[in-house]
Each structure stands twice: as structure tokens, then as C-alpha cells.
Design a protein around this motif. Structure first.
Motif, PDB file in Angstrom:
ATOM      1  N   THR A 246       0.829  -1.202   0.000  1.00  0.00           N
ATOM      2  CA  THR A 246       0.000   0.000   0.000  1.00  0.00           C
ATOM      3  C   THR A 246       0.867   1.257   0.000  1.00  0.00           C
ATOM      4  O   THR A 246       1.785   1.383   0.804  1.00  0.00           O
ATOM      5  N   SER A 247       0.592   2.168  -0.926  1.00  0.00           N
ATOM      6  CA  SER A 247       1.271   3.468  -1.037  1.00  0.00           C
ATOM      7  C   SER A 247       2.743   3.350  -1.403  1.00  0.00           C
ATOM      8  O   SER A 247       3.549   4.240  -1.108  1.00  0.00           O
ATOM      9  N   VAL A 248       3.140   2.282  -2.079  1.00  0.00           N
ATOM     10  CA  VAL A 248       4.535   2.120  -2.480  1.00  0.00           C
ATOM     11  C   VAL A 248       4.904   3.137  -3.559  1.00  0.00           C
ATOM     12  O   VAL A 248       4.117   3.415  -4.464  1.00  0.00           O
ATOM     13  N   THR A 249       6.108   3.680  -3.457  1.00  0.00           N
ATOM     14  CA  THR A 249       6.661   4.600  -4.434  1.00  0.00           C
ATOM     15  C   THR A 249       8.000   4.046  -4.928  1.00  0.00           C
ATOM     16  O   THR A 249       8.598   3.182  -4.277  1.00  0.00           O
ATOM     17  N   PRO A 250       8.505   4.539  -6.063  1.00  0.00           N
ATOM     18  CA  PRO A 250       9.830   4.105  -6.498  1.00  0.00           C
ATOM     19  C   PRO A 250      10.905   4.343  -5.446  1.00  0.00           C
ATOM     20  O   PRO A 250      11.801   3.507  -5.266  1.00  0.00           O
ATOM     21  N   ALA A 251      10.840   5.447  -4.742  1.00  0.00           N
ATOM     22  CA  ALA A 251      11.844   5.726  -3.701  1.00  0.00           C
ATOM     23  C   ALA A 251      11.805   4.675  -2.607  1.00  0.00           C
ATOM     24  O   ALA A 251      12.845   4.246  -2.095  1.00  0.00           O
ATOM     25  N   MET A 252      10.611   4.241  -2.233  1.00  0.00           N
ATOM     26  CA  MET A 252      10.481   3.196  -1.218  1.00  0.00           C
ATOM     27  C   MET A 252      11.012   1.874  -1.745  1.00  0.00           C
ATOM     28  O   MET A 252      11.716   1.144  -1.039  1.00  0.00           O
ATOM     29  N   ALA A 253      10.699   1.562  -3.003  1.00  0.00           N
ATOM     30  CA  ALA A 253      11.175   0.318  -3.593  1.00  0.00           C
ATOM     31  C   ALA A 253      12.695   0.277  -3.640  1.00  0.00           C
ATOM     32  O   ALA A 253      13.311  -0.778  -3.439  1.00  0.00           O
ATOM     33  N   GLN A 254      13.318   1.412  -3.891  1.00  0.00           N
ATOM     34  CA  GLN A 254      14.770   1.464  -3.960  1.00  0.00           C
ATOM     35  C   GLN A 254      15.429   1.202  -2.616  1.00  0.00           C
ATOM     36  O   GLN A 254      16.610   0.860  -2.565  1.00  0.00           O
ATOM     37  N   LYS A 255      14.689   1.324  -1.525  1.00  0.00           N
ATOM     38  CA  LYS A 255      15.233   1.028  -0.204  1.00  0.00           C
ATOM     39  C   LYS A 255      15.269  -0.468   0.086  1.00  0.00           C
ATOM     40  O   LYS A 255      16.043  -0.912   0.928  1.00  0.00           O
ATOM     41  N   VAL A 256      14.419  -1.247  -0.622  1.00  0.00           N
ATOM     42  CA  VAL A 256      14.301  -2.665  -0.270  1.00  0.00           C
ATOM     43  C   VAL A 256      14.710  -3.617  -1.373  1.00  0.00           C
ATOM     44  O   VAL A 256      14.906  -4.805  -1.115  1.00  0.00           O
ATOM     45  N   ASN A 257      14.837  -3.144  -2.618  1.00  0.00           N
ATOM     46  CA  ASN A 257      15.034  -4.102  -3.704  1.00  0.00           C
ATOM     47  C   ASN A 257      16.284  -4.948  -3.516  1.00  0.00           C
ATOM     48  O   ASN A 257      16.294  -6.148  -3.812  1.00  0.00           O
ATOM     49  N   GLY A 258      17.361  -4.372  -2.982  1.00  0.00           N
ATOM     50  CA  GLY A 258      18.580  -5.133  -2.795  1.00  0.00           C
ATOM     51  C   GLY A 258      18.533  -6.098  -1.630  1.00  0.00           C
ATOM     52  O   GLY A 258      19.421  -6.947  -1.483  1.00  0.00           O
ATOM     53  N   LEU A 259      17.483  -6.015  -0.815  1.00  0.00           N
ATOM     54  CA  LEU A 259      17.346  -6.870   0.365  1.00  0.00           C
ATOM     55  C   LEU A 259      16.397  -8.032   0.143  1.00  0.00           C
ATOM     56  O   LEU A 259      16.309  -8.929   0.979  1.00  0.00           O
ATOM     57  N   THR A 260      15.671  -8.018  -0.955  1.00  0.00           N
ATOM     58  CA  THR A 260      14.587  -8.971  -1.152  1.00  0.00           C
ATOM     59  C   THR A 260      14.563  -9.431  -2.605  1.00  0.00           C
ATOM     60  O   THR A 260      15.370  -9.011  -3.423  1.00  0.00           O
ATOM     61  N   ARG A 284       3.686   1.538 -14.059  1.00  0.00           N
ATOM     62  CA  ARG A 284       4.384   2.518 -14.901  1.00  0.00           C
ATOM     63  C   ARG A 284       5.512   3.190 -14.124  1.00  0.00           C
ATOM     64  O   ARG A 284       6.643   3.317 -14.604  1.00  0.00           O
ATOM     65  N   ASP A 285       5.213   3.607 -12.900  1.00  0.00           N
ATOM     66  CA  ASP A 285       6.198   4.347 -12.110  1.00  0.00           C
ATOM     67  C   ASP A 285       7.401   3.485 -11.746  1.00  0.00           C
ATOM     68  O   ASP A 285       8.543   3.947 -11.796  1.00  0.00           O
ATOM     69  N   LEU A 286       7.152   2.234 -11.357  1.00  0.00           N
ATOM     70  CA  LEU A 286       8.261   1.344 -10.994  1.00  0.00           C
ATOM     71  C   LEU A 286       9.101   0.993 -12.214  1.00  0.00           C
ATOM     72  O   LEU A 286      10.319   0.866 -12.130  1.00  0.00           O
ATOM     73  N   SER A 287       8.451   0.856 -13.361  1.00  0.00           N
ATOM     74  CA  SER A 287       9.184   0.577 -14.596  1.00  0.00           C
ATOM     75  C   SER A 287      10.054   1.763 -14.986  1.00  0.00           C
ATOM     76  O   SER A 287      11.227   1.605 -15.347  1.00  0.00           O
TER      77      SER A 287
END
Length: 422
Positions: A246-260, A284-287
């Protein structure tokens, strides 16, 4: 396969206090318990760390994972017999198309009695340390402390990989019983300052948790980091999935992608067009932020659009098993499967495999969609679609664009697809 790790599932419950807590530097003692899905492959014949295994076998989650999850069709009430039957059919019908994970969703530790529901307290199976164990009434092979060992072994014998869902925090039931806390290094009660610690010493009783609270609105990067670091050192390779989104943004994704390896980017997706449509903009935003297939835990990571609620389902939070067909029209189902593929999302089917109809099977195994999901690249939203050779109808313009990109794909070893998501 023995589940001899410090991760145990908890129900809706309470979080861990920041202080006091066991000394830093020992992930085992901290025993954070998070909302995640652990997807287990077969064990290696000798002990290797997950990091070493990834080097030997290649990257983890090299492609978006595919499989089946129990939640959409069984809610929390699935039994061992039902799960293994669904797994068997996955191995026979979907595994040839890359579907390899079968996942037990939430509350596998709750006793199935008439007065127990998803938000109930006091019906969970816990051990002397307050840790969850499978409900032996639904999971008879777990009796005598064997956990999911036999279920996992049977899944591996089918050529599949086994996964299950856990929650963050410590069990409300364990806090109410004030159970002792296990020191997983000494294999006894944790002691500090001359006394034994109990559940009430480490619980935040004023913080009630929803299901799956570790990402999105409830992001806790410290807890995610602890789990990720521990998973690297285990003797098996584990695909690590976060939820909800819920409410995920690209900035938030960039904090976790390397951990998961997978992380949800919306709330729960059910069989309504509104739920499907909610995934267009965030995809679209994550892409656009280049998060699709970015660096992940010992491999790659994938924004996860949630399960595919197709076929025969139950209702959210229900105490009833599969009893109705998806409410999505066939066009809406095709749109959902197409978007999930173009966004290179993990594809976890949620319908009852025992009642898999041919239209659903054909959609799940569509070779073009699966090829796009696994092998396409540079997937982005077109800002516009225009005709190059004079005016034409919208249908003609879109048809020209499709032919153009399919022709490009046929001439290249690296597929590249794009679309104006309408």
C-alpha cells in the motif's frame, strides 16, 4: 527438510520493543518475525551458505517467480490434504510452464474451530517459547514438533519448491501467556541482567498489527535488513517476498530491492476491475524507475502485483473454502494477465487447482504472455501512440504498433515490448 531457522510466524499481534532487547550482533537472538513469504527450494546434499549457493547455481530469482498460493481459494483454512493435492496438480499441469512455487498463506497455525476467525486471539498453536507451529488438526504430519518437514519433502519430490507465510512481531497469544523467550544460541531461556526474559519484556502491547505489515505504509527497513542478512547465511537458497504494498513509491522500492526478491506494490488484489486498474500507474512508475529485475537478494528483485484471482475462489478473510468463480470478465482476466506479464510481475495463481477450467489454464499458460513475462526488456509505458502514415482509426494505429514491435522482437535475441496502457 527441517525448518531450523529463527523465523516463526505470528498472528495479528504486537511488535517487538526497541529496548530492552538482546545484545546486538546476534540476529538469532533478536528473532525478529516479519511479514514475508519464504520460498524454499530443495536442500543441497551438503551445507552451503545461500551466498555460496547463489554463486554456484547462478542468480536467485533470475526471472519473475511463478507458482500457486492458497489464499485466494482457501483463505486461511487450507488443510494438508488440500494443499498437497493442489501442489500435485501444479506439478502436472503448470510446472512445465515455469510454475514452480507452492505457498501456504497465512494462519496455518490457527486451529480450525467454529469460533475462530482471522482476527481471533487464543486459538493458535504455540510452543513453550511462544513460537507458532502448524495446526495438527489441519496438518497432521506436523505432529510431535515436525513442523512442515514432511509437507516440504513431498513438495520437493514433485519437483516443486515450498513456501509459507509468516508475520512480524510476537504473538499476542504468547504475550498473554507471558512465555519465556528462546535463546537460540544456548537452546534455552534467554537470560540477561540476572533474570529470564519473557514475551511481555519485548512486546509493544500498544501496537496492533494488521496482516503482512512490513512494507508499504508500514515500512520498517531495519527489520527487513535483519531478515535479509540472516537469509544470506542459511544453508538453503530462499526467495524473500515482502507484503503488502500500500502506497509504495519508487523511492520506497529502492530502499528494499537489494534486500529482497519480490515486494508487493499495491494492497491486496481481488477479482474486481477496480483492483486490476489500480496496478497500471504504479507499474508505470516502478518501470520508469528501472526497478523491474533490479539487484535483489543474492540475485534479482521484482515488483509484485499480487496474486492472480482467477478460476475458483473464496472471499477475503472467509472461513469458507473455494466456492465461486472469479468475478472478472474474460476480457478483464486477459487484461490482468497481460499487464502482469508486461510489468514482469511474479505470477502466483490463486484459484483452486482441483477445479482448473480450460479457459483459465489457457490464459495461465499462454506462451506469448509467459515469454514477455520472463524474457522481455525495457518495458515502459508509451507516452502516446501516433500514426506515421496519415490518419487512421485507433484500431489501425494500435495494430500497426503491435506489428512493429513484434517484428522487432522477431529480429532480436533480446525481446523488447512496449505498450500504451489504455
Amino acid at each position: 527438510m527441517a525448518f531450523d531457522t529463527p523465523f516463526w510466524a505470528t498472528p495479528i499481534g504486537v511488535a517487538l520493543k526497541d529496548q530492552p532487547r538482546p545484545p546486538s550482533g546476534s540476529h538469532e537472538r533478536r528473532r525478529f518475525e516479519l511479514p514475508l513469504y519464504l520460498l524454499f527450494p530443495c536442500l543441497l546434499p551438503k551445507r552451503l551458505s545461500a551466498k555460496t549457493q547463489a554463486v554456484k547455481e547462478g542468480e536467485q530469482a533470475l526471472f519473475p517467480p511463478r507458482g500457486w498460493n492458497s489464499s485466494d481459494s482457501f483463505s486461511w483454512i487450507i488443510s494438508e490434504e488440500e494443499f498437497l493435492k493442489n501442489a500435485e496438480i501444479v506439478s502436472q499441469r503448470l510446472h512445465p510452464n515455469g510454475y514452480e512455487y507452492v505457498v501456504i498463506d497465512y494462519l496455518w497455525y490457527r486451529r480450525k474451530v467454529n469460533v475462530a476467525f482471522t482476527d481471533s486471539v487464543g486459538f493458535d498453536v504455540i510452543d513453550q517459547w511462544g513460537r507458532m507451529a502448524p495446526d495438527p488438526g489441519r496438518w497432521p504430519s506436523s505432529d510431535s514438533g515436525k513442523g512442515f518437514t514432511e509437507v516440504a519433502n513431498k513438495v520437493h519430490q514433485m519437483g516443486l519448491k515450498f513456501g509459507f507465510h509468516v508475520m512480524r512481531g510476537i504473538s499476542t497469544q504468547a504475550v498473554n501467556a507471558n512465555t519465556l523467550i528462546l535463546d537460540s544460541i544456548k537452546a534455552g531461556a534467554y537470560e540477561e541482567a540476572g533474570r529470564q526474559w519473557t514475551a511481555k519484556d519485548i512486546a509493544l502491547t500498544d501496537r496492533t498489527l494488521k496482516h503482512d505489515c512490513v512494507f508499504g505504509d508500514d515500512l520498517d527497513i531495519d527489520e527487513i535488513t535483519v531478515v535479509s542478512e540472516v537469509l544470506k547465511e542459511l544453508d538453503r537458497s530462499i526467495v524473500y517476498s515482502l507484503s503488502p504494498g500500500t502506497s509504495v513509491t519508487p523511492a520506497m522500492a529502492q530502499k528494499v530491492n537489494g534486500l529482497t526478491n519480490m515486494y508487493r506494490i499495491t494492497g491486496d488484489d481481488w477479482d474486481t476491475w477496480g483492483d486490476v486498474a489500480a496496478h497500471f500507474d504504479v507499474s508505470r512508475d516502478l518501470s520508469a524507475a528501472n526497478m523491474i529485475g533490479a539487484e535483489g537478494l543474492l540475485g534479482k528483485s521484482w515488483p509484485d502485483l499480487d496474486m492472480l484471482p482467477l478460476g475458483t475462489l473464496t472471499d477475503p478473510g472467509s472461513n469458507e473454502g473455494p466456492h465461486r468463480k472469479t468475478r472478472l470478465t474474460i476480457d478483464e482476466q486477459r487484461t490482468q494477465m497481460t499487464l502482469w506479464s508486461m510489468a514482469k510481475s511474479p505470477q502466483l495463481f490463486g484459484g483452486d487447482m482441483r477445479d482448473l477450467d480450460d479457459p483459465t489454464y489457457q490464459l495461465l499458460t499462454n506462451p506469448i504472455l509467459l515469454e514477455i513475462d520472463s524474457s522481455s526488456s525495457d518495458n515502459t509505458e508509451f507516452p502516446s501512440v501516433t500514426a506515421l502514415n496519415g490518419p487512421g482509426t485507433g484500431k489501425q494505429i494500435i495494430s500497426q504498433g503491435i506489428r512493429k514491435y513484434l517484428t522487432k522482437a522477431n529480429k532480436s535475441d533480446s525481446l523488447s515490448f512496449g505498450s500504451h496502457w489504455l
